[in-house]
Design a protein around this motif. Structure first.
Motif, PDB file in Angstrom:
ATOM      1  N   ASP A  34      29.068  57.260 -95.051  1.00 34.91           N
ATOM      2  CA  ASP A  34      29.750  56.129 -94.425  1.00 34.91           C
ATOM      3  C   ASP A  34      30.399  55.219 -95.455  1.00 34.91           C
ATOM      4  N   GLY A  35      29.903  55.257 -96.671  1.00 30.59           N
ATOM      5  CA  GLY A  35      30.442  54.433 -97.746  1.00 30.59           C
ATOM      6  C   GLY A  35      29.732  54.748 -99.034  1.00 30.59           C
ATOM      7  N   PRO A  36      30.160  54.164-100.148  1.00 33.65           N
ATOM      8  CA  PRO A  36      29.556  54.499-101.440  1.00 33.65           C
ATOM      9  C   PRO A  36      28.067  54.207-101.516  1.00 33.65           C
ATOM     10  N   ALA A  37      27.603  53.156-100.837  1.00 33.40           N
ATOM     11  CA  ALA A  37      26.185  52.805-100.896  1.00 33.40           C
ATOM     12  C   ALA A  37      25.308  53.864-100.238  1.00 33.40           C
ATOM     13  N   ASP A  38      25.877  54.645 -99.313  1.00 38.69           N
ATOM     14  CA  ASP A  38      25.128  55.678 -98.597  1.00 38.69           C
ATOM     15  C   ASP A  38      25.313  57.062 -99.215  1.00 38.69           C
ATOM     16  N   ALA A  39      26.074  57.152-100.291  1.00 38.47           N
ATOM     17  CA  ALA A  39      26.433  58.451-100.858  1.00 38.47           C
ATOM     18  C   ALA A  39      25.489  58.866-101.977  1.00 38.47           C
ATOM     19  N   ASP A  40      25.271  60.185-102.087  1.00 39.25           N
ATOM     20  CA  ASP A  40      24.571  60.733-103.247  1.00 39.25           C
ATOM     21  C   ASP A  40      25.491  60.749-104.458  1.00 39.25           C
ATOM     22  N   ALA A  66      27.826  50.951-109.661  1.00 36.17           N
ATOM     23  CA  ALA A  66      26.759  50.044-109.242  1.00 36.17           C
ATOM     24  C   ALA A  66      26.303  50.312-107.811  1.00 36.17           C
ATOM     25  N   GLU A  67      27.184  50.932-107.004  1.00 35.29           N
ATOM     26  CA  GLU A  67      26.889  51.103-105.583  1.00 35.29           C
ATOM     27  C   GLU A  67      26.231  52.430-105.241  1.00 35.29           C
ATOM     28  N   THR A  68      26.437  53.459-106.074  1.00 37.66           N
ATOM     29  CA  THR A  68      25.992  54.803-105.701  1.00 37.66           C
ATOM     30  C   THR A  68      25.137  55.422-106.800  1.00 37.66           C
TER      31      THR A  68
END
Length: 418
Positions: A34-40, A66-68
């Motif tokens: 859904d976005g970088p924070a939810d990505a492996d 910083a997000e992923t």
């Protein structure tokens, strides 16, 4: 399966590269987050038109890091000024477009989904020869999507290949989660890949064949027969992708890889004996939870010894539900340092190989449009050769042309038609 987030900046060509990357990731059973924070893994496809754009790319890379969990940087700035990301302190894998799927897959076997069928993509025919695998790697989640090996007969695959050639394919790409074990399930544990390739090369037509990823264990048992098939068939690109993953037998055991380093070397030696010029492609996973500094040095020594022309370096990251995810991991700093060291050695090795090609003449097959007015070509050993000003020379995908190698980058060379 990995969850990925991809961002693309720049021209239409960059957007086309991102679509190709996404297609290969989805074929491998991976899906968008859904976005970088939810990505492996986050993928940044960069542009480098002006200085302001470069600053924006560096800033966005810092934000994504910083997000992923992991960041892969590709595109024009990555290829032209890749060192700037490291200088800015960005912890990322900087790779060519073609290497992004492997870098994002955490060493997992590239594969098509169980319902995959042959497709024609421009002049490239993609032929999945089997589904599933015979491995049980501790870090790989892909097997959940594919299951055990299911190999159609040689005759069935030959007919699919013939249909692709008749439809206009000038390059056939033989794919599967592990092409080396094709036929193990119907031939008492011995690969049918040599027979299949021999039969495909007998098909009438002007085309080339590239064999996809084959784990060393599957190749080892038929290495002499397979190398002879390559030597006897000009239609086969002299190219083998055999991922070793580590230079340490201890780490290979913890990964539950089926081969040992010596078996991998025996495969390489056999192909060296049979072929005058060929390309070895291999993969290394850096920072596996049980990898010691000594293990890492063994991997570095192996890379320096075999000097493959194509190398995928992947920093280990945990995949949920795998046994390796339960292991106590190494610190991020250790993984970063080891990845940086191996990536620097990779650039040195590959750069020297490509520099040595300057001045040589090669017959190449044009396979895809490149950036701007260029075309991507492959020589007989599947090395990528970029021909610029393709319209001026009247070169289109599917054409064969003789070129002189005039210059090189780390990951490819440039050729001028003669």
């Amino acid at each position: 399966m990995a969850r990925y987030h991809i961002e693309t900046y720049g021209c239409t060509a960059n957007r086309g590269e991102s679509r190709s990357i996404e297609r290969r990731l989805r074929d491998g059973g991976h899906h968008p987050a859904d976005g970088p924070a939810d990505a492996d893994v986050a993928i940044l496809n960069t542009c480098t038109v002006v200085e302001k754009t470069e600053r924006n790319m560096l800033r966005r890379a810092e934000e994504l890091e910083a997000e992923t969990g992991d960041l892969v940087v590709t595109g024009c700035m990555a290829l032209a000024q890749g060192e700037e990301f490291a200088e800015a302190g960005v912890d990322a894998q900087v790779v060519h477009w073609d290497e992004v799927p492997e870098a994002a897959m955490n060493g997992e076997c590239p594969t098509t989904t169980p319902d995959a069928e042959p497709i024609l993509d421009g002049v490239i025919g993609i032929l999945p020869i089997a589904r599933g695998c015979m491995s049980d790697c501790s870090y790989c989640i892909t097997k959940r999507a594919t299951g055990r090996l299911d190999s159609p007969s040689v005759e069935e695959n030959v007919e699919k290949a013939r249909a692709l050639v008749h439809a206009g394919a000038t390059e056939l790409r033989i794919t599967g989660q592990d092409t080396g074990v094709y036929g193990w399930d119907r031939n008492q544990g011995e690969s049918l890949l040599p027979e299949l390739l021999d039969r495909i090369c007998d098909i009438e037509g002007d085309f080339r064949v590239r064999v996809g990823m084959a784990n060393p264990k599957g190749v080892h048992g038929v290495r002499e027969e397979l190398a002879d098939v390559f030597a006897d068939n000009e239609k086969l690109y002299n190219f083998l992708h055999a991922p070793v993953q580590s230079g340490s037998d201890d780490v290979l055991a913890d990964m539950r890889r089926q081969h040992r380093v010596e078996e991998f070397l025996e495969v390489v030696d056999t192909f060296d004996d049979r072929l005058d010029r060929w390309t070895l492609s291999t993969d290394f996973i850096v920072g596996f939870p049980t990898e010691t500094e000594t293990d890492h040095e063994r991997s570095m020594e192996l890379l320096a010894r075999i000097r493959p022309e194509k190398i995928n370096v992947t920093r280990f990251s945990k995949r949920p539900g795998t046994d390796a995810a339960e292991m106590k991991g190494l610190g991020g700093t250790i993984k970063k340092e080891r990845s940086k060291a191996m990536s620097e050695l990779k650039r040195e090795v590959v750069g020297e190989i490509h520099a040595s090609m300057v001045g040589e003449r090669h017959e190449v097959l044009a396979v895809r449009p490149g950036t701007g007015d260029s075309v991507k070509c492959r020589d007989g050993a599947y090395r990528q050769v970029i021909v610029r000003n393709a319209d001026e020379y009247g070169i289109e995908p599917g054409d064969r042309v003789e070129v002189e190698i005039t210059a090189h980058e780390t990951m490819y060379v440039f050729g001028r038609p003669t």
